[in-house]
Design a protein around this motif. Structure first.
Motif, mmCIF file in Angstrom:
data_model
loop_
_atom_site.group_PDB
_atom_site.id
_atom_site.type_symbol
_atom_site.label_atom_id
_atom_site.label_comp_id
_atom_site.label_asym_id
_atom_site.label_seq_id
_atom_site.Cartn_x
_atom_site.Cartn_y
_atom_site.Cartn_z
ATOM 1 N N SER A 266 52.121 51.787 18.822
ATOM 2 C CA SER A 266 50.693 52.464 18.906
ATOM 3 C C SER A 266 50.182 53.246 20.479
ATOM 4 N N VAL A 267 51.171 52.256 21.358
ATOM 5 C CA VAL A 267 50.609 52.462 22.732
ATOM 6 C C VAL A 267 50.633 53.918 23.078
ATOM 7 N N ASP A 268 49.645 54.958 23.541
ATOM 8 C CA ASP A 268 49.451 56.204 24.103
ATOM 9 C C ASP A 268 49.343 56.288 26.004
ATOM 10 N N ALA A 269 49.476 57.618 26.299
ATOM 11 C CA ALA A 269 49.492 57.486 27.906
ATOM 12 C C ALA A 269 48.179 56.664 28.214
ATOM 13 N N GLU A 270 46.869 56.832 28.166
ATOM 14 C CA GLU A 270 46.351 55.995 28.283
ATOM 15 C C GLU A 270 46.064 54.739 28.717
ATOM 16 N N GLN A 271 46.459 53.470 27.422
ATOM 17 C CA GLN A 271 46.837 52.488 28.319
ATOM 18 C C GLN A 271 48.182 52.011 28.369
ATOM 19 N N LEU A 272 49.152 52.916 28.552
ATOM 20 C CA LEU A 272 50.111 52.372 29.497
ATOM 21 C C LEU A 272 49.483 52.680 30.628
ATOM 22 N N ARG A 273 48.334 53.248 30.571
ATOM 23 C CA ARG A 273 48.719 53.917 32.508
ATOM 24 C C ARG A 273 47.769 52.584 33.158
ATOM 25 N N ALA A 274 46.542 52.084 31.624
ATOM 26 C CA ALA A 274 45.325 51.409 32.513
ATOM 27 C C ALA A 274 46.726 49.657 32.376
ATOM 28 N N ALA A 275 48.195 49.602 31.391
ATOM 29 C CA ALA A 275 48.217 48.309 31.612
ATOM 30 C C ALA A 275 48.585 48.217 33.129
ATOM 31 N N CYS A 276 49.501 49.408 33.540
ATOM 32 C CA CYS A 276 50.475 49.191 35.136
ATOM 33 C C CYS A 276 48.860 49.124 35.345
ATOM 34 N N GLU A 277 48.076 49.821 36.026
ATOM 35 C CA GLU A 277 47.231 49.600 36.686
ATOM 36 C C GLU A 277 46.755 48.048 36.449
ATOM 37 N N LEU A 278 46.286 47.557 35.624
ATOM 38 C CA LEU A 278 45.961 46.006 35.632
ATOM 39 C C LEU A 278 46.464 45.528 36.482
ATOM 40 N N VAL A 279 47.981 45.512 35.792
ATOM 41 C CA VAL A 279 48.966 44.771 36.939
ATOM 42 C C VAL A 279 49.239 44.447 38.287
ATOM 43 N N ALA A 280 48.981 46.251 38.662
ATOM 44 C CA ALA A 280 48.814 46.447 39.834
ATOM 45 C C ALA A 280 48.126 45.514 40.839
ATOM 46 N N SER A 281 46.840 45.916 40.436
ATOM 47 C CA SER A 281 46.225 45.856 41.197
ATOM 48 C C SER A 281 45.930 43.939 41.228
ATOM 49 N N ARG A 282 46.414 43.829 40.133
ATOM 50 C CA ARG A 282 46.226 42.130 40.214
ATOM 51 C C ARG A 282 47.604 40.872 40.462
ATOM 52 N N ALA A 283 48.660 41.760 40.828
ATOM 53 C CA ALA A 283 49.768 41.443 41.291
ATOM 54 C C ALA A 283 49.709 41.344 42.774
ATOM 55 N N ASP A 284 48.416 42.316 43.412
ATOM 56 C CA ASP A 284 48.380 42.698 44.752
ATOM 57 C C ASP A 284 47.531 41.791 45.519
ATOM 58 N N ASP A 285 46.477 41.398 44.256
ATOM 59 C CA ASP A 285 45.754 40.781 44.919
ATOM 60 C C ASP A 285 46.183 39.025 45.271
ATOM 61 N N LEU A 286 46.530 38.740 43.188
ATOM 62 C CA LEU A 286 47.377 37.352 43.458
ATOM 63 C C LEU A 286 48.699 37.004 44.387
ATOM 64 N N ASP A 287 49.065 37.507 44.361
ATOM 65 C CA ASP A 287 51.027 37.206 45.200
ATOM 66 C C ASP A 287 50.632 36.858 46.739
ATOM 67 N N THR A 288 50.076 37.213 47.294
ATOM 68 C CA THR A 288 49.586 36.988 48.592
ATOM 69 C C THR A 288 48.492 35.559 48.917
ATOM 70 N N ARG A 289 47.487 35.030 47.443
ATOM 71 C CA ARG A 289 46.614 34.048 47.214
ATOM 72 C C ARG A 289 47.702 33.097 47.864
ATOM 73 N N LEU A 290 48.678 33.494 46.326
ATOM 74 C CA LEU A 290 48.939 32.188 45.164
ATOM 75 C C LEU A 290 50.531 31.700 46.672
ATOM 76 N N LYS A 291 50.901 32.953 47.204
ATOM 77 C CA LYS A 291 51.391 32.264 48.346
ATOM 78 C C LYS A 291 51.395 31.271 49.251
ATOM 79 N N LYS A 292 50.471 31.723 50.046
ATOM 80 C CA LYS A 292 49.782 30.771 50.838
ATOM 81 C C LYS A 292 49.670 29.052 50.437
ATOM 82 N N LYS A 293 48.739 29.776 48.818
ATOM 83 C CA LYS A 293 48.561 28.364 48.438
ATOM 84 C C LYS A 293 49.874 27.512 48.502
#
Length: 148
Positions: free
Chosen positions: A102-129
């Motif tokens: 049931s996935v379409d192009a918009e959903q796939l891009r949105a999922a990639c954007e969500l994971v990308a933004s969360r990962a780039d934010d969390l990785d450095t913060r979690l590394k510090k902690k």
């Protein structure tokens, strides 16, 4: 023809157009990969009763499991939507999944954007902690700001 053989060209075309093709790579396992900040984002097809697409990032490597770490990840999971973060095999992973049927192009891009933004934010913060290693260095942090 397997379901993954049907969906793979769609994923490749969608990601290539979204990323202008230049950033997209394929791993030896056939996963699609691209970089966002200090995080590497992976898109894979999971065969099963229902073929699914997983978008994930190994946001920290070489992290020892501890009650403190698991409590921290649980707290993150309680606060964020549509993705989950967990520890497995000495790594912290951030992931979301969707049904391939049931996935379409918009959903796939949105999922990639969500994971990308969360990962780039969390990785450095979690590394510090909690320690560990991010996939790429975080260009937003000066070397004198990093906890040693």
């Amino acid at each position: 023809m397997t379901r993954s053989e049907v969906i793979r060209p769609f994923i490749e075309k969608t990601l290539s157009e979204w990323l202008d093709g230049s950033e997209l790579r394929r791993s030896e396992k056939g996963e699609f990969q691209f970089r966002r900040g200090s995080a590497e984002i992976c898109v894979r097809i999971d065969e099963g009763d229902q073929t699914s697409i997983s978008v994930y990032s190994i946001i920290l490597k070489n992290v020892k499991k501890s009650a403190r770490l698991l409590d921290g990840l649980n707290a993150i999971n309680a606060e964020i939507d549509y993705v989950r973060v967990f520890w497995i095999q000495n790594a912290v992973v951030l992931m979301t999944e969707m049904l391939a049927s049931s996935v379409d192009a918009e959903q796939l891009r949105a999922a990639c954007e969500l994971v990308a933004s969360r990962a780039d934010d969390l990785d450095t913060r979690l590394k510090k902690k909690f320690g560990g290693k991010t996939t790429f260095a975080d260009a937003r942090i000066r070397s004198d700001e990093v906890d040693v």
